[in-house]
Enzyme design. Structure first.
Site, PDB file in Angstrom:
ATOM      1  CD  GLU A  51      -1.651  -2.322   1.848  1.00 21.56           C
ATOM      2  OE1 GLU A  51      -2.529  -3.195   2.031  1.00 21.56           O
ATOM      3  OE2 GLU A  51      -0.447  -2.456   2.217  1.00 21.56           O
ATOM      4  CG  PHE A 113     -10.363  -8.584  11.629  1.00 17.66           C
ATOM      5  CD1 PHE A 113      -9.161  -9.098  12.116  1.00 17.66           C
ATOM      6  CD2 PHE A 113     -10.596  -8.624  10.261  1.00 17.66           C
ATOM      7  CE1 PHE A 113      -8.217  -9.641  11.251  1.00 17.66           C
ATOM      8  CE2 PHE A 113      -9.656  -9.166   9.395  1.00 17.66           C
ATOM      9  CZ  PHE A 113      -8.470  -9.677   9.898  1.00 17.66           C
ATOM     10  CD  GLN A 114      -7.587  -6.474   7.932  1.00 16.22           C
ATOM     11  OE1 GLN A 114      -8.458  -6.166   7.114  1.00 16.22           O
ATOM     12  NE2 GLN A 114      -6.461  -7.067   7.565  1.00 16.22           N
ATOM     13  CE  LYS A 163     -17.943  -5.461   4.795  1.00 15.37           C
ATOM     14  NZ  LYS A 163     -17.519  -6.741   5.408  1.00 15.37           N
ATOM     15  CG  MET A 480      23.381  11.471   2.489  1.00 13.21           C
ATOM     16  SD  MET A 480      24.659  12.424   1.597  1.00 13.21           S
ATOM     17  CE  MET A 480      23.786  12.853   0.096  1.00 13.21           C
TER      18      MET A 480
END
Length: 576
Positions: A51, A113-114, A163, A480
């Protein structure tokens, strides 16, 4: 007339009305209703492999086009994985809209959940964000999100959708207007201040244009060029501003700042008038702020009033769209009388001084017979680009050498992570840029560190047959960080060596495309030419000299005219 449809279909309808042709994302449980509607939709969805890379790809698309980039993720870890990309877009003023799923509204706050507090987490990572728990609000919010992302100072906007909003049924009515009474964008610039700026320009003996990413964002490249040629003023362009004025333009000096050129930094130190256009006086440009442009009066043009006076108090502050302000300023200057002979003489002396600085310490692409110098690599890419290819990078040494040595003769060719400095940015940004500009040659120049943060996106490149030329500048270190440890930490190299880099030919073959490694300077040009001629993607691993440092360099806390111009031994020898 309204139409009965699901929230998911409403969202797709809104995206289509905003002109979205592609988006980057990764599906999950909460966003399944949305993805089900996408199945029958003309909007192309590009499945990334992480993502975070969806956000970076959306940035690449936006940076290459000036349009809003779109990314999508599910609830919980999907949404939190976007956060780095959102901050990156916020720091660099890139317009993206992120669509995230959220658990059902009745479950919010129950540790479902999530579930994650995406709205709270991204509050400081976005220009604005929304949590949608009512279906009736969805169309208005989506259209507001696109407007806010692109208007004023561009930036990322997140829309978190519950949702049950995706699943709900309602009557969709197109949004015909946007009403945001608390959101004001000042575009025109104050007429009196523009006149004051014109007066200062007529009086200045040593003027200098300091142009930034705001020129690119505003589409003001032509107006900048007209201004520069009208006033015959030398120009420095920030890391984000490269390409706004063509690199080959005679008035372009180079990039200023920590790894800017000697001429650019000395010009900033010596000027008596600084025309700051679409810049934020970033610490990587200014060095020690109290010593920055110490002799100069400052004209600062920016669309974001919060930037005016934030780091440097201007003598003439102008809040407005830099394209519109320059249009008015150019008109005023073209109608005014030319400078008197004494002032013209001072201007000619200023130009002589600037050219002397360029000649004294030019940015040179070093070449060795025994090993590939990183500067040599950038010179060869520049040769093949001709100033017209898109180049994306991660952050670090390769980014600075590319900025110093590769020409950009158009805006929106140079795509890099500036403010946040995100490793892993270059490859997914190239994906977004290649989708945005299929006609363009796209180089993704990455370090061996950043590349290994985004290797899974090789699958995305192959799945979509993107002809991106991936060039790994491989020095075996986090370059770097290693440079700073060498110069400022007594060469105590702690946790910076990168072992076990994969065989490029085998790695590319495992994904189904071509790759190779080049180690000899004499083979470099032909290897890059082979990569460019390949009709599909190509992975070229370039083994460069491992302990090279980027110069010039302004040490932390120093003024920008206090540059280290080369390795300490070489500087000592030059002094003798």
């Amino acid at each position: 007339m309204s139409t009965l449809m699901s929230g998911a279909r409403m969202l797709v309808e809104c995206l289509a009305r905003e002109g979205v042709d592609c988006m980057f994302g990764y599906p999950g449980g909460v966003t399944l209703p949305f993805y089900d509607v996408l199945y029958d939709c003309a909007i192309r969805h590009i499945l990334v492999r992480h993502e975070e890379n969806a956000a970076f790809a959306a940035e690449g698309y936006a940076r290459a086009t000036g349009k809003v980039g779109v990314c999508c993720a599910t609830s919980g870890p999907g949404a939190t994985n976007l956060t780095t990309g959102l901050v990156d877009a916020l720091m660099d003023s890139i317009p993206i809209v992120a669509i995230t799923g959220q658990v059902s509204s009745k479950l919010i706050g129950s540790d479902a959940f999530q579930e994650a507090d995406t709205f709270g987490i991204t509050r400081s990572a976005t220009k604005h964000n929304y949590l949608v728990t009512k279906l009736d609000d969805l169309p208005r919010i989506v259209h507001e999100a696109f407007y806010v992302a692109l208007s004023g100072r561009p930036g990322p906007v997140l829309v978190d959708i519950a949702k049950d909003v995706f699943q709900g049924q309602g009557h969709y009515q197109p949004v015909s207007s946007i009403h945001l009474p608390g959101y004001k964008v000042f575009t025109e610039g104050h007429t009196g201040q523009i006149k004051r700026a014109a007066q200062l320009l007529q009086e200045a003996a040593r003027p200098l244009v300091y142009a930034g990413g705001g020129i690119v964002a505003a589409g003001a490249a032509q107006e900048l060029r007209e201004f520069v040629e009208l006033t015959d003023t030398p120009v420095v362009q920030t890391l984000m501003g490269l390409g706004a004025l063509p690199s080959e333009h005679p008035n372009f000096i180079s990039m200023p700042g920590m790894h800017g050129s000697y001429a650019a930094n000395m010009a900033l130190t010596g000027c008596d008038l600084l025309i700051a256009l679409g810049v934020r006086f970033d610490d990587r440009v200014t060095g020690r702020l109290a010593a920055f442009a110490p002799h100069a009066k400052v004209i600062h043009v920016d669309i974001d009033p919060a930037e005016i006076g934030k780091n440097r108090a201007p003598d003439v502050p102008i809040v407005g769209d830099v394209k519109r302000v320059l249009t008015k300023l150019n008109k005023l200057l073209s109608e005014s009388r030319p400078a008197d002979e004494g002032l013209s003489s001072a201007r000619r002396a200023w130009w002589r001084q600037v050219r002397e600085w360029k000649e004294e310490h030019p940015l040179v692409a070093e070449v060795s017979d025994s090993e590939i110098k990183p500067q040599h690599l950038m010179r060869e890419i520049d040769r093949l680009s001709g100033g017209h290819a898109i180049v994306t990078t991660d952050v670090g040494q390769h980014q600075m050498w590319a900025a110093q040595l590769i020409r950009f003769n158009e805006p929106r060719l140079w795509i890099t992570s500036g403010g946040l400095g995100s490793m892993g940015f270059g490859l997914p940004a190239a994906i977004g840029a290649q989708f945005a500009r299929p006609d363009k040659l796209v180089f993704s120049i990455v370090g061996d560190g950043g590349f290994q943060m985004s290797i899974p996106e090789l699958s995305t490149i192959v799945a979509n047959q993107l002809p991106i030329k991936i060039v790994v500048m491989n020095n075996g270190y986090l370059g770097m960080v290693r440079q700073w440890q060498t110069l400022f930490f007594n060469d105590r190299l702690s946790s910076v060596q990168l072992d076990c880099f994969p065989d490029a030919e085998k790695l590319a073959a495992a994904y189904g495309f071509q790759g190779s490694t080049v180690k000899k300077p004499s083979d470099l040009g032909a290897a890059l030419e082979r990569a460019v001629k390949e009709p599909g993607p190509y992975l070229l691993n370039v083994a460069v000299s491992p302990l090279e440092c980027v110069y010039p360099m302004v040490p932390a806390g120093s003024a920008i005219n206090e540059m280290v111009l080369g390795p300490p031994q070489a500087e000592a020898a030059a002094a003798r």
